[in-house]
Scaffold this motif. Sequence first.
Motif, mmCIF file in Angstrom:
data_model
loop_
_atom_site.group_PDB
_atom_site.id
_atom_site.type_symbol
_atom_site.label_atom_id
_atom_site.label_comp_id
_atom_site.label_asym_id
_atom_site.label_seq_id
_atom_site.Cartn_x
_atom_site.Cartn_y
_atom_site.Cartn_z
ATOM 1 N N SER A 1 0.810 -1.206 0.000
ATOM 2 C CA SER A 1 0.000 0.000 0.000
ATOM 3 C C SER A 1 0.849 1.264 0.000
ATOM 4 O O SER A 1 0.376 2.337 -0.373
ATOM 5 C CB SER A 1 -0.922 0.000 1.227
ATOM 6 O OG SER A 1 -0.144 0.004 2.417
ATOM 7 N N SER A 2 2.113 1.145 0.432
ATOM 8 C CA SER A 2 2.976 2.314 0.468
ATOM 9 C C SER A 2 3.786 2.497 -0.797
ATOM 10 O O SER A 2 4.461 3.507 -0.962
ATOM 11 C CB SER A 2 3.935 2.211 1.661
ATOM 12 O OG SER A 2 4.790 1.093 1.489
ATOM 13 N N ALA A 3 3.758 1.493 -1.707
ATOM 14 C CA ALA A 3 4.535 1.599 -2.946
ATOM 15 C C ALA A 3 3.851 2.559 -3.892
ATOM 16 O O ALA A 3 2.638 2.528 -4.063
ATOM 17 C CB ALA A 3 4.667 0.222 -3.601
ATOM 18 N N THR A 4 4.615 3.426 -4.532
ATOM 19 C CA THR A 4 4.054 4.380 -5.475
ATOM 20 C C THR A 4 4.730 4.232 -6.802
ATOM 21 O O THR A 4 5.916 3.951 -6.889
ATOM 22 C CB THR A 4 4.248 5.817 -4.976
ATOM 23 O OG1 THR A 4 5.642 6.051 -4.791
ATOM 24 C CG2 THR A 4 3.496 6.057 -3.684
ATOM 25 N N ALA A 5 3.949 4.434 -7.891
ATOM 26 C CA ALA A 5 4.494 4.356 -9.250
ATOM 27 C C ALA A 5 3.576 5.119 -10.160
ATOM 28 O O ALA A 5 2.381 5.243 -9.913
ATOM 29 C CB ALA A 5 4.596 2.898 -9.711
ATOM 30 N N LYS A 6 4.110 5.655 -11.207
ATOM 31 C CA LYS A 6 3.329 6.411 -12.166
ATOM 32 C C LYS A 6 2.381 5.483 -12.899
ATOM 33 O O LYS A 6 2.800 4.487 -13.480
ATOM 34 C CB LYS A 6 4.257 7.085 -13.177
ATOM 35 C CG LYS A 6 3.513 7.929 -14.190
ATOM 36 C CD LYS A 6 4.491 8.574 -15.161
ATOM 37 C CE LYS A 6 3.746 9.421 -16.203
ATOM 38 N NZ LYS A 6 4.687 10.036 -17.149
ATOM 39 N N PRO A 7 1.044 5.730 -12.909
ATOM 40 C CA PRO A 7 0.118 4.860 -13.615
ATOM 41 C C PRO A 7 0.473 4.787 -15.085
ATOM 42 O O PRO A 7 0.895 5.755 -15.691
ATOM 43 C CB PRO A 7 -1.250 5.546 -13.398
ATOM 44 C CG PRO A 7 -1.054 6.379 -12.168
ATOM 45 C CD PRO A 7 0.367 6.833 -12.206
ATOM 46 N N ALA A 8 0.276 3.599 -15.634
ATOM 47 C CA ALA A 8 0.569 3.383 -17.058
ATOM 48 C C ALA A 8 -0.402 2.375 -17.593
ATOM 49 O O ALA A 8 -1.141 1.745 -16.860
ATOM 50 C CB ALA A 8 2.007 2.893 -17.242
ATOM 51 N N SER A 9 -0.417 2.225 -18.904
ATOM 52 C CA SER A 9 -1.267 1.205 -19.505
ATOM 53 C C SER A 9 -0.750 -0.161 -19.113
ATOM 54 O O SER A 9 0.366 -0.305 -18.648
ATOM 55 C CB SER A 9 -1.256 1.348 -21.031
ATOM 56 O OG SER A 9 0.058 1.260 -21.506
ATOM 57 N N PHE A 10 -1.579 -1.174 -19.286
ATOM 58 C CA PHE A 10 -1.221 -2.526 -18.878
ATOM 59 C C PHE A 10 0.166 -2.862 -19.375
ATOM 60 O O PHE A 10 0.450 -2.754 -20.544
ATOM 61 C CB PHE A 10 -2.239 -3.521 -19.442
ATOM 62 C CG PHE A 10 -1.888 -4.934 -19.103
ATOM 63 C CD1 PHE A 10 -1.280 -5.733 -20.052
ATOM 64 C CD2 PHE A 10 -2.149 -5.429 -17.846
ATOM 65 C CE1 PHE A 10 -0.950 -7.029 -19.739
ATOM 66 C CE2 PHE A 10 -1.818 -6.732 -17.541
ATOM 67 C CZ PHE A 10 -1.227 -7.531 -18.487
ATOM 68 N N ALA A 11 1.050 -3.281 -18.467
ATOM 69 C CA ALA A 11 2.457 -3.302 -18.834
ATOM 70 C C ALA A 11 3.216 -4.454 -18.216
ATOM 71 O O ALA A 11 3.656 -4.381 -17.084
ATOM 72 C CB ALA A 11 3.111 -1.994 -18.407
ATOM 73 N N THR B 1 7.016 -8.996 -13.546
ATOM 74 C CA THR B 1 5.934 -8.215 -12.946
ATOM 75 C C THR B 1 4.945 -7.799 -14.027
ATOM 76 O O THR B 1 5.329 -7.473 -15.141
ATOM 77 C CB THR B 1 6.480 -6.962 -12.249
ATOM 78 O OG1 THR B 1 7.207 -6.175 -13.187
ATOM 79 C CG2 THR B 1 7.378 -7.331 -11.100
ATOM 80 N N LEU B 2 3.671 -7.803 -13.663
ATOM 81 C CA LEU B 2 2.597 -7.542 -14.615
ATOM 82 C C LEU B 2 1.574 -6.609 -13.999
ATOM 83 O O LEU B 2 1.303 -6.682 -12.808
ATOM 84 C CB LEU B 2 1.893 -8.850 -15.000
ATOM 85 C CG LEU B 2 2.750 -10.003 -15.524
ATOM 86 C CD1 LEU B 2 1.986 -11.308 -15.392
ATOM 87 C CD2 LEU B 2 3.124 -9.749 -16.970
ATOM 88 N N GLY B 3 0.985 -5.746 -14.816
ATOM 89 C CA GLY B 3 -0.154 -4.965 -14.361
ATOM 90 C C GLY B 3 -0.011 -3.473 -14.533
ATOM 91 O O GLY B 3 0.834 -2.996 -15.295
ATOM 92 N N ARG B 4 -0.869 -2.750 -13.848
ATOM 93 C CA ARG B 4 -0.848 -1.290 -13.847
ATOM 94 C C ARG B 4 -0.477 -0.811 -12.458
ATOM 95 O O ARG B 4 -1.252 -0.993 -11.510
ATOM 96 C CB ARG B 4 -2.215 -0.716 -14.222
ATOM 97 C CG ARG B 4 -2.630 -0.916 -15.661
ATOM 98 C CD ARG B 4 -3.991 -0.266 -15.878
ATOM 99 N NE ARG B 4 -4.458 -0.431 -17.243
ATOM 100 C CZ ARG B 4 -5.648 -0.015 -17.668
ATOM 101 N NH1 ARG B 4 -6.468 0.586 -16.822
ATOM 102 N NH2 ARG B 4 -6.018 -0.200 -18.914
ATOM 103 N N PRO B 5 0.691 -0.206 -12.301
ATOM 104 C CA PRO B 5 1.040 0.345 -10.991
ATOM 105 C C PRO B 5 -0.032 1.308 -10.508
ATOM 106 O O PRO B 5 -0.502 2.154 -11.242
ATOM 107 C CB PRO B 5 2.367 1.067 -11.256
ATOM 108 C CG PRO B 5 2.946 0.341 -12.437
ATOM 109 C CD PRO B 5 1.763 -0.026 -13.290
ATOM 110 N N GLY B 6 -0.424 1.174 -9.251
ATOM 111 C CA GLY B 6 -1.473 2.001 -8.688
ATOM 112 C C GLY B 6 -2.856 1.418 -8.873
ATOM 113 O O GLY B 6 -3.798 1.836 -8.205
ATOM 114 N N LEU B 7 -2.999 0.448 -9.767
ATOM 115 C CA LEU B 7 -4.289 -0.203 -9.983
ATOM 116 C C LEU B 7 -4.240 -1.644 -9.508
ATOM 117 O O LEU B 7 -4.966 -2.042 -8.592
ATOM 118 C CB LEU B 7 -4.677 -0.149 -11.465
ATOM 119 C CG LEU B 7 -5.977 -0.864 -11.837
ATOM 120 C CD1 LEU B 7 -7.165 -0.243 -11.099
ATOM 121 C CD2 LEU B 7 -6.195 -0.809 -13.353
#
Length: 271
Positions: A156-166, A207-213
């Motif tokens: 929950s504390s990790a932050t990353a710029k949202p991006a398209s599925f990546a 790693t797979l997915g959308r950071p923040g989502l």
Amino acid sequence: MPRLILSLDGQTLAEYNMTKERYTVGRLPDNDIRIDNAAVSGHHSLIINILNDSFLEDLNSTNGTYVNGKLIKKHALQHGDVITAGHHQLRYVDDQVEEADSDPDDEFQKTMVIEPNRDMEEQIAKVAEAAEAAAAQGVPAAMAEGAGSALIDEASSATAKPASFAPTSTQTVDESETPVALPKAKLQVLSGTFAGRELELTKTLTTLGRPGLQVAAVSRRSEGFFIVHVESGKPDDYPLVNGQPIGPQARQLEDNDVIQLAGVKMGFFVT
């Protein structure tokens, strides 16, 4: 409506509109698509149509089934795919899909591949350790006790710029230090803009997915492949495997599993 165009040496022999749920391809007369050639097995391959998706499966043919030059066992067909059976080719055409003007693989790399930031890398390293512990205990469906809840709190504390599925790959261990006989597998995107694109799982951790989502990690071990939840934008929002949430655990993946992550559906195939 999807179509199959049968050809030999560049000459079109027949065209089939995909109006039925199942189509068999082979040399024997009882096949829906008959290819009278000794290089083709009696029942060579099977195509199953489910709603708007078509799936190809090799029926243990003698000479194998190829898609775009690659030997396959199972494959989700996409517009433009070329199936090779013996010396013949079947081109899969979906009239509702337009050919991309740009190089699709180049666009795939630009849009789908990102580099995790430092916080994400640290979190992924913790996931790798948890998956390794689960594999070492011989309990593929469950992580070491307490590790899952710790992952959720820290994620929950990790932050990353949202991006398209990546999908991204992060090597945490030198290949020279990994076991010699590691399993091989791939993920094939089944939905969205990049449906049909494949990702070979060659790294120790992917790693797979959308950071923040929603983000998950797939760990490659000698015991097999494990998927672990890393982070999500809301509590208890876990990826799905075959329609079921994986929860705060390391789950071992099986051939033909369907993963749903960050709104994208992917097939897991052992190669």
